[in-house]
Design an enzyme around this catalytic site. Structure first.
Site, PDB file in Angstrom:
ATOM      1  N   SER A 242     -24.621 -93.561  -2.789  1.00  0.00           N
ATOM      2  CA  SER A 242     -23.444 -94.270  -3.292  1.00  0.00           C
ATOM      3  C   SER A 242     -22.260 -93.309  -3.321  1.00  0.00           C
ATOM      4  CB  SER A 242     -23.710 -94.798  -4.697  1.00  0.00           C
ATOM      5  OG  SER A 242     -23.707 -93.709  -5.605  1.00  0.00           O
ATOM      6  N   LYS A 243     -21.157 -93.814  -3.833  1.00  0.00           N
ATOM      7  CA  LYS A 243     -19.922 -93.018  -3.881  1.00  0.00           C
ATOM      8  C   LYS A 243     -20.123 -91.689  -4.599  1.00  0.00           C
ATOM      9  CE  LYS A 243     -16.259 -96.428  -3.520  1.00  0.00           C
ATOM     10  NZ  LYS A 243     -16.661 -97.713  -4.118  1.00  0.00           N
ATOM     11  N   ARG A 244     -21.034 -91.693  -5.551  1.00  0.00           N
ATOM     12  CA  ARG A 244     -21.285 -90.457  -6.306  1.00  0.00           C
ATOM     13  C   ARG A 244     -21.677 -89.298  -5.384  1.00  0.00           C
ATOM     14  NH1 ARG A 244     -25.812 -90.517  -8.671  1.00  0.00           N
ATOM     15  NH2 ARG A 244     -26.435 -92.545  -7.884  1.00  0.00           N
TER      16      ARG A 244
END
Ligand code: GLU
Length: 468
Positions: A242-244
């Site tokens: 994910s964006k993390r």
């Protein structure tokens, strides 16, 4: 004739998982001299945007994933889907269902209350000997697929092995809503059929759709393609990517200074292997790629490995090619070029020392415009002990032949005559010329400047400032 497709829903950007799916589908077609088809699954009008379509096209173009047919847009194929629905109604493989939304909700609630999995109960399904209710006049019917009620639907997944689902697990899928719009699984089926897809390579988030799609294909008398469901990609912390985890859009890698060759090589190894080979071109990948060496387990994203590959491809890249990329980035920073050595020369020296094009651009930028070296570094290295040798060096630098060998000889001579150690001379030169402690060797570094600019940056030596 192998025919594969990439069928993204244009609801965001081309993310890493989608790019890998596209890459594998593309490579499989290329490997077998087949065709790779791009299909845009844009029937979800609320979520699909032209920008997202463009992002997919840009991402594929950047990665070098050329398609042979398409892009086909599902929104432009509505007439075809409606026609197949009519054909299925006529053939009895689909039927009209007048159950209203309220009735369906009621059915769901009752089933849940009895601890059952919510599913359509087949009340409008025309089975032999069954009396159907009279169609209400105030409800527009949906169309449902007449799923087989007995037996199993099975396929030999080319990644996951054999998968079997009992038909009793599947209810009759709505293939057209009451407003006439065809549903997702149905459009996929008609497209794979019409486009004569032989191998469906896609993410394993679609495994649950496959038995339904196979049943519909069979009802249509269509050839069922082979399926290869790719396991998901996890972040370096083993959580869903994910964006993390940093860049999730492929084009973010472009912005961050990664080369498409490195990203393609990296994605190719995400869940697929060819012995111990880690570094290979897209062309080589197309010769090697097979579905047998895809791992059924999830692949884990490893940013350090991508960095390592990118550093490798930067080192290998042609200086002219890198200079072009760096020039674009310098222009984006509105940095005017000064009198330093040509970009090709500077990138040729620095490409050995950096991981990304952005770092390469930072390195080149040092040679242009004004430089204010950090005072703490200047004070640390511009010592009184070194100053006489530095003075002699800069004086003689004005006349020395402007090439690394002559400058190197001059450095050695100044060090020998002054009795200081090499770093005492080299470190202040590095800092004054670049503002940094780590640089290519000082003789080479100097040749990357115009002589006048180098002397200007070193002028502080004669002026007597710096630490004591
Ligand atoms: N449109 C689907 C997606 O973006 C892919 C469907 C398929 O490959 O069958 O996830």
């Amino acid at each position: 004739m192998i025919r594969t497709r990439f069928a993204p829903s244009p609801t965001g950007f081309l993310h890493v998982g989608g790019a890998r799916t596209a890459l594998f589908s593309w490579a499989f077609a290329r490997r077998h001299g087949g065709s790779f088809i791009l299909r845009i699954e844009d029937t979800d009008l609320a979520r699909s945007t032209p920008e997202a379509v463009q992002a997919i096209l840009d991402g594929m173009h950047w990665l070098g994933l050329s398609y042979d047919e398409g892009p086909f847009y599902q929104t432009q194929r509505m007439d075809r889907y409606r026609q197949v629905i009519q054909d299925m109604l006529a053939a009895g493989t689909a039927y009209l269902c007048y159950t209203s939304a309220e009735e369906l909700a009621e059915l769901r609630d009752t089933q849940r209350a009895h601890g059952l999995k919510p599913r359509y109960d087949g009340r409008w399904r025309p089975d032999p000997g069954k009396d159907l209710p009279t169609p209400p006049t105030d409800v527009l019917p949906a169309v449902r697929f007449r799923n087989p009620t007995t037996g199993v639907v099975a396929w030999d997944d080319l990644v996951k092995g054999r998968i079997e689902i009992a038909n009793s697990e599947l209810d009759d899928l709505v293939i057209a809503r009451a407003d006439g719009t065809p549903t997702y699984n149905f459009c996929v089926v008609v497209d794979d059929w019409d486009m004569a897809i032989t191998h469906v390579i896609r993410g394993d988030d679609h495994v649950n759709n496959t038995p339904r799609q196979i049943n519909i294909l069979q009802a249509l008398g269509a050839q069922v393609p082979s399926y290869a469901h790719l396991s998901m990609i996890l972040g370096s912390d083993a959580q869903k990517l994910s964006k993390r985890h940093g860049a999730v859009s492929v084009m973010q890698y472009d912005h961050a200074g990664y080369l498409p060759q490195a990203v393609v090589n990296y994605l190719a190894r995400l869940g697929w292997s060819h012995g111990d080979d880690e570094i290979f071109s897209a062309q080589q990948f197309c010769q090697w790629f097979d579905l047998d060496h895809i791992t059924p387990s999830a692949a884990q994203f490893n940013p350090e490995k991508l960095d390592w590959l990118n550093a490798h491809y930067l080192k290998q890249a042609d200086n002219g090619y890198l200079a072009e990329k760096v020039a674009e980035r310098l222009a984006a920073r509105a940095l005017a070029l000064g009198d330093a050595a040509p970009l090709t020369t500077i990138v040729g020296v620095y490409k050995e020392r950096v991981v990304t094009l952005n770092q390469l651009t930072d390195a080149v930028a040092i040679f242009h415009g004004a430089l204010q070296p950090p005072a703490d570094l200047v004070n640390k290295y511009l010592t009184e002990a070194a100053r006489p040798a530095l003075r002699e060096f800069t004086r003689r630098l004005a006349d020395v032949a402007w090439e690394a060998a002559a400058i190197g000889a001059l450095i050695k001579d100044c060090v020998a005559r002054s009795g200081i150690r090499m770093p005492q001379l080299a470190m202040p030169l590095r800092v004054l010329l670049t503002g940094q402690e780590q640089t290519p060797s000082v003789d080479v570094l100097l040749t990357l400047f115009a002589r006048q600019t180098a002397l200007q940056r070193l002028a502080i030596i004669a002026s007597g400032e710096g630490s004591s």
